[in-house]
Write an enzyme that holds these catalytic residues in place. Structure first.
Site, mmCIF file in Angstrom:
data_model
loop_
_atom_site.group_PDB
_atom_site.id
_atom_site.type_symbol
_atom_site.label_atom_id
_atom_site.label_comp_id
_atom_site.label_asym_id
_atom_site.label_seq_id
_atom_site.Cartn_x
_atom_site.Cartn_y
_atom_site.Cartn_z
ATOM 1 C CE1 TYR A 179 -3.694 2.501 0.576
ATOM 2 C CE2 TYR A 179 -2.499 3.211 2.538
ATOM 3 C CZ TYR A 179 -3.523 3.401 1.615
ATOM 4 O OH TYR A 179 -4.363 4.479 1.741
ATOM 5 C CG ASP A 223 5.612 3.711 0.847
ATOM 6 O OD1 ASP A 223 5.909 4.295 1.912
ATOM 7 O OD2 ASP A 223 4.439 3.615 0.434
ATOM 8 C CE LYS A 255 0.867 4.544 8.429
ATOM 9 N NZ LYS A 255 0.904 3.886 7.138
HETATM 10 C C1 LIG Z 1 0.211 4.404 5.805
HETATM 11 C C2 LIG Z 1 0.970 4.224 4.562
HETATM 12 C C3 LIG Z 1 0.885 5.136 3.497
HETATM 13 C C4 LIG Z 1 -0.113 6.246 3.481
HETATM 14 O O1 LIG Z 1 0.105 7.181 4.476
HETATM 15 P P1 LIG Z 1 -1.122 8.128 4.927
HETATM 16 O O2 LIG Z 1 -0.485 9.062 5.900
HETATM 17 O O3 LIG Z 1 -2.150 7.216 5.511
HETATM 18 O O4 LIG Z 1 -1.606 8.819 3.716
HETATM 19 C C5 LIG Z 1 1.733 4.978 2.424
HETATM 20 N N1 LIG Z 1 2.615 3.973 2.377
HETATM 21 C C6 LIG Z 1 2.717 3.076 3.363
HETATM 22 C C7 LIG Z 1 3.747 2.002 3.275
HETATM 23 C C8 LIG Z 1 1.886 3.162 4.476
HETATM 24 O O5 LIG Z 1 1.956 2.225 5.427
#
Ligand SMILES: *Cc1c(COP(=O)(O)O)cnc(C)c1O
Length: 429
Positions: free
Chosen positions: A143, A238, A266
């Site tokens: 994701y 990511d 995060k």
């Molecule tokens: C949570 C997450 C996102 C998205 O971040 P948001 O602050 O919820 O938009 C993108 N990449 C990864 C790997 C994530 O865990």
């Protein structure tokens, strides 16, 4: 009893779709209405009915120091007294950028944004602009936020709710996204043999956390580095979850692999809404106003968010933090595994440091297909039993559990003790 939470959920559903501002919170996958939270301190959260839980969601990753860490709270309070937003440059943004470049091995320059979604979306635009190519490669179950190009075969809530793609994402755009199975370098080789000259970037969670935790095959990550370098595509890590989580410098430090661009989120916001993307200077210099690729944000680099984030990163630079988190991760997950084994329940545990998952399956879980092969019904029962015992887990089999520095051995031991009857309930229900 969660009467008050139940009432609040009914009210919320009148005004907010599904009663929640982010889908996976609603608890559809476990069939349980979500507790509404009123307070959080350390590793404990309290719901509207006064129930206390040991929290392994940690706001889905950010709260690595636990809730309301005094050092972070003080930093926010001090910033608050000077106003909440200027839309003009500030000194703390320099400090934040410098700290990030010092901590994350591959980042030479960085731009702050307001969420992980924004980070992923911006990194993709930059990669496309820099290479002059349109296609991107992502992996099933990973994701990267909900931007159009990235919402294809995605993990997290998309996986939990079983949504294959999303209406509203134009076919033409989704057509530029190639999705491949994680940990499978042959599939990547094949994709490049067919589409190589059109591929702008590979984007990957180096330690996936959004299909549950998957441990990357190191040959796989190395392979991604080699193939992107040789084919003129960019490698985007990511690290919105893994950044500052699996090591101070994220998965790229842990595994010694340098991506071209990195997405952060995060933990970097210390519990406030923050994201960032950064990487090689020659690539980052393509961003406006020095370069020709556009991205902007009214609240980007917000002083409260920078104060919270910088305080968090500063604390994480202290000695012993990550070895302590590793020890706690090992204690929790080996304890849970043992409790399952004692009840003759076959589970597979995947863990990297203080993030981990266990799957109700005897087989190795190495990608999205094997994660989906785990038993969702057993997870549902386990979740319900743990919640009743005061253990707060993410309401989905496709999410990670997170530890914080505030989780003590006492709470971890209690969690393992609660797991024994929970595993019993899983069998006999
Ligand atoms: C949570 C997450 C996102 C998205 O971040 P948001 O602050 O919820 O938009 C993108 N990449 C990864 C790997 C994530 O865990």
């Amino acid at each position: 009893m969660r009467d008050r939470s139940g009432l609040l959920f009914e009210m919320a559903k009148k005004y907010i779709p599904g009663g929640v501002n982010s889908p996976v919170r609603a608890g559809n996958a476990v069939g349980i209405d979500p507790p509404f939270i009123v307070d959080a301190k350390g590793c404990t959260i309290t719901d509207a009915d006064g129930n206390q839980y040991i929290d392994y969601v940690c706001s889905w990753g950010p709260m690595i120091l636990g809730h309301a860490d005094p050092y972070v709270v003080q930093a926010i309070s001090e910033a608050l007294g000077h106003g909440t937003s200027y839309g003009a440059p500030t000194e703390i943004e320099i400090e934040m950028a410098k700290t990030i470049t010092e901590m994350v091995p591959s980042i030479e320059m960085v731009r702050m944004v307001n969420s992980g979604t924004e980070a992923g979306m911006s990194a993709i635009r930059l990669a496309r602009g820099f290479t002059g190519r349109d296609k991107i490669v992502k992996f099933e179950g990973c994701y990267h936020g909900h931007a159009d190009s990235l919402l294809v075969a995605a993990g997290s809530g998309v996986a939990t709710l079983g949504i294959p793609g999303s209406p509203g994402v134009p076919k033409d755009l989704a057509g530029h996204t190639i999705t491949l199975p994680f940990n499978n370098i042959d599939a990547v080789d094949y994709a490049f043999s067919r589409f190589g000259p059109d591929i702008a970037a590979i984007i990957v969670e180096p330690v996936p956390g959004n299909m549950g935790v998957i441990v990357p095959d190191q040959g796989f990550l190395r392979g991604l580095r080699e193939i992107t370098s040789s084919q003129g595509a960019l490698l985007i890590f990511d690290e919105v979850i893994s950044g500052f989580r699996v090591a101070p410098g994220g998965a790229q430090e842990l595994y010694g692999i340098m991506p071209d661009l990195t997405c952060l989120g995060k933990i970097i916001g210390g519990g406030l809404p923050v994201g960032a993307y950064g990487g090689r200077k020659d690539i980052m210099m393509r961003m406006a106003p020095v370069g020709d690729i556009y991205q902007a944000g009214t609240l980007s680099g917000n002083p409260l968010a920078m104060a919270a984030g910088l305080a968090t990163l500063t604390r994480l630079k202290q000695k012993g933090i990550y070895s302590d988190l590793e020890k706690k991760g090992e204690m929790l997950f080996s304890g849970l595994e043992e409790a399952a084994r004692m009840n003759n329940i076959k589970v597979t545990v995947n863990r990297v440091g203080s993030m981990g998952s266990f799957f109700f399956t005897p087989d190795p879980v190495i990608d999205f297909a094997s994660a989906k092969a785990s038993n969702a019904l057993l997870f549902k029962r386990y979740y319900a039993a743990m919640l009743d015992h005061g253990i707060y887990l993410a309401p989905s089999p496709f999410e990670a559990a997170f530890l914080s520095t505030a989780h003590g051995e006492k709470e971890i031991r209690k969690t393992i003790e609660c797991a024994a009857p929970a595993f019993k309930a899983v069998k006999t229900d």
